[in-house]
Design an enzyme around this catalytic site. Structure first.
Site, PDB file in Angstrom:
ATOM      1  N   THR A  40      13.453 -12.904  20.824  1.00  0.00           N
ATOM      2  CA  THR A  40      12.488 -11.990  19.773  1.00  0.00           C
ATOM      3  C   THR A  40      11.709 -12.656  18.852  1.00  0.00           C
ATOM      4  O   THR A  40      10.576 -12.086  18.337  1.00  0.00           O
ATOM      5  CB  THR A  40      13.055 -10.551  19.732  1.00  0.00           C
ATOM      6  OG1 THR A  40      13.727 -10.044  20.857  1.00  0.00           O
ATOM      7  CG2 THR A  40      12.449  -9.632  18.750  1.00  0.00           C
ATOM      8  N   TYR A  54       8.418  -4.938  23.816  1.00  0.00           N
ATOM      9  CA  TYR A  54       7.505  -5.920  23.501  1.00  0.00           C
ATOM     10  C   TYR A  54       7.919  -7.379  24.454  1.00  0.00           C
ATOM     11  O   TYR A  54       8.812  -7.287  25.188  1.00  0.00           O
ATOM     12  CB  TYR A  54       7.698  -6.688  22.149  1.00  0.00           C
ATOM     13  CG  TYR A  54       9.201  -6.886  21.723  1.00  0.00           C
ATOM     14  CD1 TYR A  54       9.971  -5.927  21.206  1.00  0.00           C
ATOM     15  CD2 TYR A  54       9.624  -8.199  22.010  1.00  0.00           C
ATOM     16  CE1 TYR A  54      11.191  -6.075  21.094  1.00  0.00           C
ATOM     17  CE2 TYR A  54      11.076  -8.331  21.913  1.00  0.00           C
ATOM     18  CZ  TYR A  54      11.935  -7.300  21.532  1.00  0.00           C
ATOM     19  OH  TYR A  54      13.292  -7.544  21.159  1.00  0.00           O
ATOM     20  N   SER A  87      17.026 -15.236  25.810  1.00  0.00           N
ATOM     21  CA  SER A  87      18.322 -15.880  25.860  1.00  0.00           C
ATOM     22  C   SER A  87      19.341 -15.546  26.831  1.00  0.00           C
ATOM     23  O   SER A  87      20.205 -16.166  27.311  1.00  0.00           O
ATOM     24  CB  SER A  87      19.082 -15.774  24.453  1.00  0.00           C
ATOM     25  OG  SER A  87      19.305 -14.491  24.216  1.00  0.00           O
ATOM     26  N   THR A 120      18.593 -12.903  20.672  1.00  0.00           N
ATOM     27  CA  THR A 120      19.695 -12.441  20.180  1.00  0.00           C
ATOM     28  C   THR A 120      20.927 -11.998  21.124  1.00  0.00           C
ATOM     29  O   THR A 120      22.011 -12.076  20.905  1.00  0.00           O
ATOM     30  CB  THR A 120      19.600 -11.223  19.204  1.00  0.00           C
ATOM     31  OG1 THR A 120      18.934 -10.095  20.185  1.00  0.00           O
ATOM     32  CG2 THR A 120      18.794 -11.310  17.844  1.00  0.00           C
ATOM     33  N   ASP A 121      20.289 -11.816  22.397  1.00  0.00           N
ATOM     34  CA  ASP A 121      21.363 -11.453  23.475  1.00  0.00           C
ATOM     35  C   ASP A 121      22.496 -12.140  23.608  1.00  0.00           C
ATOM     36  O   ASP A 121      23.836 -11.796  23.750  1.00  0.00           O
ATOM     37  CB  ASP A 121      20.526 -11.362  24.876  1.00  0.00           C
ATOM     38  CG  ASP A 121      19.455 -10.386  24.927  1.00  0.00           C
ATOM     39  OD1 ASP A 121      19.497  -9.606  24.107  1.00  0.00           O
ATOM     40  OD2 ASP A 121      19.146  -9.906  26.264  1.00  0.00           O
ATOM     41  N   LYS A 193      27.226  -9.422  19.183  1.00  0.00           N
ATOM     42  CA  LYS A 193      26.242  -8.454  19.213  1.00  0.00           C
ATOM     43  C   LYS A 193      26.769  -7.064  19.516  1.00  0.00           C
ATOM     44  O   LYS A 193      27.188  -7.061  20.472  1.00  0.00           O
ATOM     45  CB  LYS A 193      24.936  -8.857  20.052  1.00  0.00           C
ATOM     46  CG  LYS A 193      23.588  -7.886  19.950  1.00  0.00           C
ATOM     47  CD  LYS A 193      22.637  -8.401  20.800  1.00  0.00           C
ATOM     48  CE  LYS A 193      21.219  -7.411  20.696  1.00  0.00           C
ATOM     49  NZ  LYS A 193      20.156  -7.934  21.651  1.00  0.00           N
ATOM     50  N   GLU A 313      50.932  -5.851  29.116  1.00  0.00           N
ATOM     51  CA  GLU A 313      50.727  -5.246  30.284  1.00  0.00           C
ATOM     52  C   GLU A 313      50.963  -5.541  31.801  1.00  0.00           C
ATOM     53  O   GLU A 313      51.331  -5.161  32.456  1.00  0.00           O
ATOM     54  CB  GLU A 313      49.269  -5.048  30.099  1.00  0.00           C
ATOM     55  CG  GLU A 313      48.570  -3.978  29.058  1.00  0.00           C
ATOM     56  CD  GLU A 313      48.760  -2.629  29.782  1.00  0.00           C
ATOM     57  OE1 GLU A 313      48.982  -2.202  30.871  1.00  0.00           O
ATOM     58  OE2 GLU A 313      48.637  -1.597  28.820  1.00  0.00           O
TER      59      GLU A 313
HETATM   60  N1  GLU Z   1      16.277 -10.550  25.550  1.00  0.00           N
HETATM   61  C1  GLU Z   1      15.887 -11.316  24.653  1.00  0.00           C
HETATM   62  C2  GLU Z   1      16.599 -12.510  24.169  1.00  0.00           C
HETATM   63  O1  GLU Z   1      17.569 -12.330  24.046  1.00  0.00           O
HETATM   64  C3  GLU Z   1      15.305 -10.624  23.389  1.00  0.00           C
HETATM   65  C4  GLU Z   1      16.206  -9.947  22.439  1.00  0.00           C
HETATM   66  C5  GLU Z   1      16.139 -10.586  21.160  1.00  0.00           C
HETATM   67  O2  GLU Z   1      15.988 -11.680  20.933  1.00  0.00           O
HETATM   68  O3  GLU Z   1      16.657  -9.937  20.442  1.00  0.00           O
HETATM   69  O4  GLU Z   1      16.083 -13.612  24.005  1.00  0.00           O
END
Ligand code: GLU
Length: 356
Positions: A40, A54, A87, A120-121, A193, A313
């Protein structure tokens, strides 16, 4: 006449003094390479109100850097585009390619720190992998954003500025791979995350290592677990990773995914169990069968935090299974794959899972 000459001479002296001062400042600035991988932070939306809808991974890294001219005041920054992907599309091959390039750059005397722009993923997986395999004390910072640069309240510009500050700082050296987002500095080991769209999505179970605010780094704690130069894993020596898969557990879980992963050639299965890595009654014999085929069984917890208790467990000693420490399943996958490049002994694997 005389007066004018003196004035000219004074001007020349002043100019050359100013030039040598700015050359000194230039010399003192750290050299930071920003490696672009997409996400992103490289995203663009159709309108300024598209904060969560987006296209990611479309803006080249040089354009991302150029949009934050403030970074050139704190470091000599140059960009390098390695991928342009979301990602979620990171795989072992890309992880190794990125790690090897970072390692190569870190060996250069004219590189003081690295920033990686990343979706961020899966930031937490890449950062943990680099934290475990890079052999350098120089700062490496992974950064992303939750909103594209086109959005109202875009967070990428400040995140990038903060990431460059951290990568350029001697205070960040020797602290492992770091993730800088939303004014916070996290350890690549701990960070995860926790929210699908909010800018305050990144959390470490024990809190961030510090803050970045008003151009200053403020550290409050240090990573307790071995990282980078202190580990047995060296990115330069790893050319592939063994296949490790994750099976998420829930009521009514069946053996289908376990069987499919074993057939596909998994060397270990992370059993992402309910609660304390619990195993449903119909899955206990399945995991015994998996282990009898030489595949390692690693019990993790889907709860999001806490440790899995060995022989709690389930009787892990009896079944020859291992447990995660506090790593979530996706981090346990990274660590288990790295561990299996060293050993296939379940006792050694257990020691490694407890160590890092
Ligand atoms: N799904 C995309 C990624 O991880 C966009 C999410 C993001 O970067 O916040 O690259």
């Amino acid at each position: 006449m005389q007066h004018q000459k003196l004035k000219q001479l004074g001007g020349v002296l002043l100019l050359s003094a100013a030039m040598s001062l700015s050359a000194q400042a230039q010399e003192k600035k750290a050299n930071v390479v920003v490696i672009g991988t997409g996400g992103t932070i490289a995203g663009a939306g159709a309108s300024s109100v598209n904060t969560a809808a987006y296209q990611s991974a479309v803006v080249p890294v040089d354009k991302i850097i150029a949009a934050v001219p403030e970074v050139s005041k704190i470091a000599n920054v140059r960009g390098e585009q390695i991928f342009q992907i979301g990602s979620e599309s990171f795989n072992d091959e890309r992880l190794l390619k990125l790690g090897k390039r970072v390692s190569e750059l870190l060996k250069q005397n004219d590189v003081d720190g690295i920033v990686i722009t990343h979706g961020t993923d899966t930031i937490e997986e890449t950062a943990y992998f680099l934290n475990l395999t890079l052999k350098s004390d120089k700062p490496v910072v992974v950064v992303g954003s939750m909103r594209p640069g086109t959005a109202l309240g875009a967070d990428g510009a400040l995140n990038l500025y903060d990431a460059v500050l951290v990568a350029a700082s001697k205070d960040a050296a020797g602290k492992g791979t770091l993730v800088v987002m939303n004014d916070e500095i996290h350890s690549g080991r701990d960070v995860t995350k926790t929210n699908s769209f909010k800018v305050e999505t990144f959390r470490s179970p024990y809190g961030p290592l510090g803050y970045v605010v008003e151009g200053k780094l403020m550290f409050y704690r240090l990573p307790a677990r071995p990282h980078t130069t202190q580990t047995e894993f060296d990115i330069d020596k790893i050319n592939s990773l063994p296949r490790v898969d994750v099976v998420y557990n829930y009521g009514n879980v069946s053996r289908a995914a376990y069987d499919a992963f074993v057939t596909a050639g998994a060397k270990a299965i992370i059993h992402d169990g309910t609660g304390n890595g619990s195993v449903a009654e119909q899955i206990v014999p399945v995991l015994q069968e998996v282990r009898s085929k030489g595949v390692q069984v690693v019990r993790a917890t889907r709860t999001g935090s806490g440790v899995v208790i060995r022989n709690g467990e389930q009787p892990d000693d009896k079944f020859d299974w291992v447990v995660t420490d506090d790593q979530n399943a996706q981090k346990a996958r990274i660590l288990t794959a790295l561990a299996l490049t060293k050993t296939n002994d379940s006792k050694e694997l257990q020691k490694i899972l407890w160590k890092y």
